[in-house]
Design a protein around this motif. Structure first.
Motif, PDB file in Angstrom:
ATOM      1  N   GLY A   1      40.084  -4.029  16.346  1.00 23.85           N
ATOM      2  CA  GLY A   1      41.312  -4.459  15.689  1.00 23.85           C
ATOM      3  C   GLY A   1      42.526  -4.400  16.589  1.00 23.85           C
TER       4      GLY A   1
ATOM      5  N   GLY B   1      43.266  -6.522  18.929  1.00 22.95           N
ATOM      6  CA  GLY B   1      43.770  -7.857  19.256  1.00 22.95           C
ATOM      7  C   GLY B   1      43.022  -8.570  20.370  1.00 22.95           C
ATOM      8  N   LYS B   2      41.855  -8.063  20.774  1.00 21.44           N
ATOM      9  CA  LYS B   2      41.110  -8.663  21.883  1.00 21.44           C
ATOM     10  C   LYS B   2      40.605 -10.074  21.516  1.00 21.44           C
ATOM     11  N   SER B   3      39.919 -10.170  20.380  1.00 22.28           N
ATOM     12  CA  SER B   3      39.411 -11.489  19.986  1.00 22.28           C
ATOM     13  C   SER B   3      40.559 -12.447  19.708  1.00 22.28           C
ATOM     14  N   THR B   4      41.638 -11.906  19.145  1.00 25.27           N
ATOM     15  CA  THR B   4      42.794 -12.756  18.890  1.00 25.27           C
ATOM     16  C   THR B   4      43.305 -13.357  20.201  1.00 25.27           C
TER      17      THR B   4
ATOM     18  N   TYR C   1      44.118 -20.422  17.656  1.00 22.21           N
ATOM     19  CA  TYR C   1      45.414 -20.071  17.086  1.00 22.21           C
ATOM     20  C   TYR C   1      46.515 -20.532  18.041  1.00 22.21           C
TER      21      TYR C   1
HETATM   22  P1  ADP Z   1      39.465  -6.975  18.126  1.00 15.45           P
HETATM   23  O1  ADP Z   1      38.741  -8.186  18.604  1.00 15.45           O
HETATM   24  O2  ADP Z   1      40.243  -6.292  19.196  1.00 15.45           O
HETATM   25  O3  ADP Z   1      38.562  -6.028  17.420  1.00 15.45           O
HETATM   26  P2  ADP Z   1      40.927  -8.853  16.512  1.00 15.45           P
HETATM   27  O4  ADP Z   1      41.649  -9.639  17.539  1.00 15.45           O
HETATM   28  O5  ADP Z   1      39.746  -9.482  15.910  1.00 15.45           O
HETATM   29  O6  ADP Z   1      40.562  -7.416  17.068  1.00 15.45           O
HETATM   30  O7  ADP Z   1      41.927  -8.490  15.341  1.00 15.45           O
HETATM   31  C1  ADP Z   1      43.198  -7.917  15.553  1.00 15.45           C
HETATM   32  C2  ADP Z   1      43.910  -7.774  14.236  1.00 15.45           C
HETATM   33  O8  ADP Z   1      44.309  -9.048  13.762  1.00 15.45           O
HETATM   34  C3  ADP Z   1      43.048  -7.147  13.155  1.00 15.45           C
HETATM   35  O9  ADP Z   1      43.841  -6.262  12.399  1.00 15.45           O
HETATM   36  C4  ADP Z   1      42.622  -8.318  12.337  1.00 15.45           C
HETATM   37  O10 ADP Z   1      42.411  -7.939  11.006  1.00 15.45           O
HETATM   38  C5  ADP Z   1      43.800  -9.260  12.472  1.00 15.45           C
HETATM   39  N1  ADP Z   1      43.413 -10.665  12.370  1.00 15.45           N
HETATM   40  C6  ADP Z   1      42.643 -11.342  13.242  1.00 15.45           C
HETATM   41  N2  ADP Z   1      42.514 -12.621  12.876  1.00 15.45           N
HETATM   42  C7  ADP Z   1      43.245 -12.756  11.735  1.00 15.45           C
HETATM   43  C8  ADP Z   1      43.528 -13.859  10.849  1.00 15.45           C
HETATM   44  N3  ADP Z   1      43.021 -15.078  11.073  1.00 15.45           N
HETATM   45  N4  ADP Z   1      44.299 -13.623   9.781  1.00 15.45           N
HETATM   46  C9  ADP Z   1      44.824 -12.408   9.552  1.00 15.45           C
HETATM   47  N5  ADP Z   1      44.613 -11.329  10.329  1.00 15.45           N
HETATM   48  C10 ADP Z   1      43.816 -11.507  11.412  1.00 15.45           C
END
Ligand code: ADP
Ligand code: MG
Length: 655
Positions: free
Chosen positions: A440, A442-445, A454
């Motif tokens: 959580g 923000g890596k995948s984001t 996005y």
């Molecule tokens: P990681 O890959 O580091 O585990 P993510 O990048 O998946 O983390 O997520 C970072 C945060 O953003 C998390 O709290 C997640 O719930 C939130 N998040 C990711 N994508 C979305 C989205 N499309 N809508 C709302 N919140 C999101």
């Protein structure tokens, strides 16, 4: 395919063609000739509808409308301008394809039930327009058209016209089959299985959905045109909601993604109403069906291939149907009831239609083996990835130490949450850059922002010196950023080789005509792509799984397949999102070797990973995220001993 199978298929095809050709002569009955003619015309439409429904997985309730556009294009051109068949037919195709584009452009911005509604509205509007535009269509009166005539001679008779339709059916079948087996067909299937992965492989989902609708509409146009000459009279009532439902029913009952299914489906929807009109013949069919189902069920039970529970309902259903047919003399509208029952039976028990059912039955207990014909001995293709890189444009061999990705002050806000909070990231060319942090953080984001899934709320992203903010995912992918996904996003119903071939979509220049005509250019491209795809599979050690469906591969192999597919894009940057998750220890070792080899080929790698040994082992630089902020960056050893990192992340995991 082995030779024996080919010759068997060839015999079946020749027998089928001869039977089709001699049928009107043998039958001699104009009523039956006309019936088969109608079946063939519907089949042409269904070939096209299956592209949209079976391959791209979109619902269309607008195909009766498109069928009407085809019929009325021919009718109006004949009535107003006296045009001959050889002009009305191509014009019907072109005009209907244009209507298909008009339908697709707005409709495909929506999906699911909304798409169904938009296409339904389209069908309804077409019917109303045909009805109201008196000056063009003669409204409810309809249009009379004689059978086509050639060279000023007499109009064709029923048998001659039958042959014309049969010839066009065969041409349509060959063209549709070729298109669906080509890179176009693979794009259609890919976008159904995973739209996000399609876009990230450079196959624009939106564009290929529109293509599918346009091609599909072209076939509906041809079918409509043939139908108008076949009936010799067209009126607005034909192209109604019921016909649209009937078309969908045909696809479902025949089986999606098969040309034979379209033929069977069209036979069912043409013959069934005729049978149902005549209660005696319907009784015979229902009874025979019940007997067959009971027999099949008994056989399956004796072989223990199904459980009694699974057999009970279809047997009871069909026997009930047979019994029902004996007791319904007094009911007036029982046809609809039977249609309803059949739809239910099919939806629950024949999900892949008649063809899918028979295929499963014949295949039972046998493993499907697919050999990959690359046309070259395996040794030659083994190092495809090497030769591609070295023979390429030197993309991967630019000077090191200049940033290829430059992320500045990026914010990604989801309502109240800042998943990325003013993050800077600079990835040097030719390095392996690790991205770590708690779940959580923000890596995948970050990967989704880098690949255009996005659009960041604020900040700048430069790739090779150019801004990529606001560009489409497919555009970014084509410019050289490939990725894998944390939750594997393969094209499940396609084979491993086909998955990689979707990644190679960008190597094709062939268009619809090339594919339809099997031009030399298309054949060369397809062959080269197959050789390369096979090389990619070999690169990740999956050459023996080339013919297997992606969804049936073990999880670890699915992850490797995703890497092979991403490499097919010939990327400058490869983003890997937790590639080692779920892998066994030997697989992880293999993975590390592969990642190193990728880097050695000059590809920059960004690696998200929780396995610290992997990160410390392969990364040149590591960035650490926590709550959307970068808290540290440096060489692996520095990161490992960083107080903040240990507190936020490393303390919590067994490094
Ligand atoms: P990681 O890959 O580091 O585990 P993510 O990048 O998946 O983390 O997520 C970072 C945060 O953003 C998390 O709290 C997640 O719930 C939130 N998040 C990711 N994508 C979305 C989205 N499309 N809508 C709302 N919140 C999101
Ligand atoms: Mg993640």
């Amino acid at each position: 395919m082995d030779k024996k199978k080919v010759s068997k298929n060839a015999i079946a095809i020749v027998v089928g063609l001869v039977a089709l050709a001699v049928f009107p002569v043998l039958s001699g009955n104009p009523y039956y000739i006309h019936l088969v003619e109608t079946i063939m015309i519907y089949a042409i439409l269904l070939f096209g509808l299956d592209i949209v429904v079976g391959y791209t997985g979109q619902v269309s309730l607008g195909h009766a409308g498109l069928f009407g556009v085809g019929a009325y294009t021919a009718g109006v051109l004949f009535m107003k301008l006296g045009m001959p068949f050889y002009l009305t037919a191509p014009l019907s195709i072109v005009v209907t394809a244009a209507f298909g584009a008009v339908l697709a452009l707005p409709a495909l911005r929506v999906s699911g039930p909304y798409l169904a509604m938009v296409t339904l509205a389209f069908g309804t509007i077409i019917q109303i327009l045909i009805n109201e535009m008196d000056f063009l269509t003669s409204g409810p009166l309809g249009i009379k058209i004689p059978k086509p005539s050639f060279g000023g001679g007499a109009p064709m008779n029923e048998t001659q016209y039958y042959w014309l339709v049969a010839a066009l059916l065969v041409v349509s079948l060959v063209v549709v089959h070729r298109v669906l087996k080509s890179h176009l067909g693979r794009a259609f299937e890919a976008l159904r299985d995973s739209p996000v992965a399609s876009d990230c492989m450079g196959v624009s989902v939106y564009r290929y959905k529109v293509y599918a609708f346009v091609i599909s509409a072209g076939f509906a146009g041809l079918a409509g045109c043939l139908y108008s000459y076949s009936e010799q009279y067209i009126s607005p009532n034909t192209y109604n909601f019921e016909l649209t439902i009937l078309f969908l029913l045909a696809i479902i009952m025949g089986g999606r993604k098969t040309r034979l299914g379209a033929l069977i489906g069209s036979t069912i929807i043409v013959m069934l109403p005729k049978l149902l009109d005549d209660i005696d013949s319907f009784r015979i069919v229902a009874t025979a069906l019940a007997a067959l189902v009971a027999l099949g069920a008994g056989y399956a039970l004796s072989r223990k291939t199904v459980t009694p529970r699974k057999v009970a309902v279809p047997v009871a259903g069909t026997i009930g149907l047979a019994a029902f047919s004996y007791g319904i003399n007094t009911l007036t509208d029982w046809r609809l009831t039977i249609f309803g029952l059949m739809i239910l039976l099919v939806v629950y028990y024949l999900q892949d239609g008649v063809v899918g059912f028979v295929r499963k039955f014949l295949m039972h207990g046998r493993v499907r083996t697919v050999t990959v014909d690359t046309g070259k001995p395996v040794e030659i293709v083994a190092d495809a990835i090497v030769s591609v890189r070295d023979g390429g444009d030197g993309k991967g061999h630019d000077a090191h130490d200049t940033p290829i990705l430059n992320v500045r002050d990026v914010v990604m806000q989801f309502s109240g949450l800042k998943a990325l909070n003013h993050v800077d990231l600079s990835v040097r060319r030719g390095t392996i850059h690790g991205l770590i942090g708690p779940n959580g953080s923000g890596k995948s984001t970050m990967m989704n922002v880098l690949t255009g899934i996005y659009v960041p709320t604020a900040g700048a992203i430069e790739y090779a010196g150019q801004s990529i903010v606001g560009r489409t995912s497919s555009g970014i992918a084509l410019s050289g950023i490939a990725r894998t996904f944390q939750n594997v996003q393969l094209f499940g119903e396609m084979t491993a080789l086909e998955n990689v071939l979707v990644g190679l979509h960008h190597t094709f220049r062939s268009n619809f005509a090339d594919v339809g005509l099997m031009s030399a250019r298309y054949r060369a491209e397809e062959h080269a792509a197959r050789v390369r795809a096979f090389g990619m599979l070999r690169f990740v050690g999956l050459e023996n799984a080339a013919g297997e469906e992606a969804r049936s591969l073990p999880y670890g192999k699915q992850r490797l397949l995703e890497i092979a597919r991403a490499l097919a894009l010939d990327p400058k940057v490869l983003l890997l999102d937790e590639p080692a998750a779920g892998l066994t220890a030997p697989d992880i070792k293999e993975l590390v070797t592969i990642i190193r080899k990728v880097r050695d080929h000059g590809i920059t790698v960004v690696l998200i990973e929780h396995h610290m040994d992997v990160v410390m082992n392969v990364c040149d630089t590591v960035s650490v995220l926590d709550f959307g902020q970068k808290i540290a960056e440096g060489k692996p050893a520095e990161i490992q001993s960083d107080e903040k990192v240990i507190e936020a992340y490393l303390g919590g995991i067994a490094a």
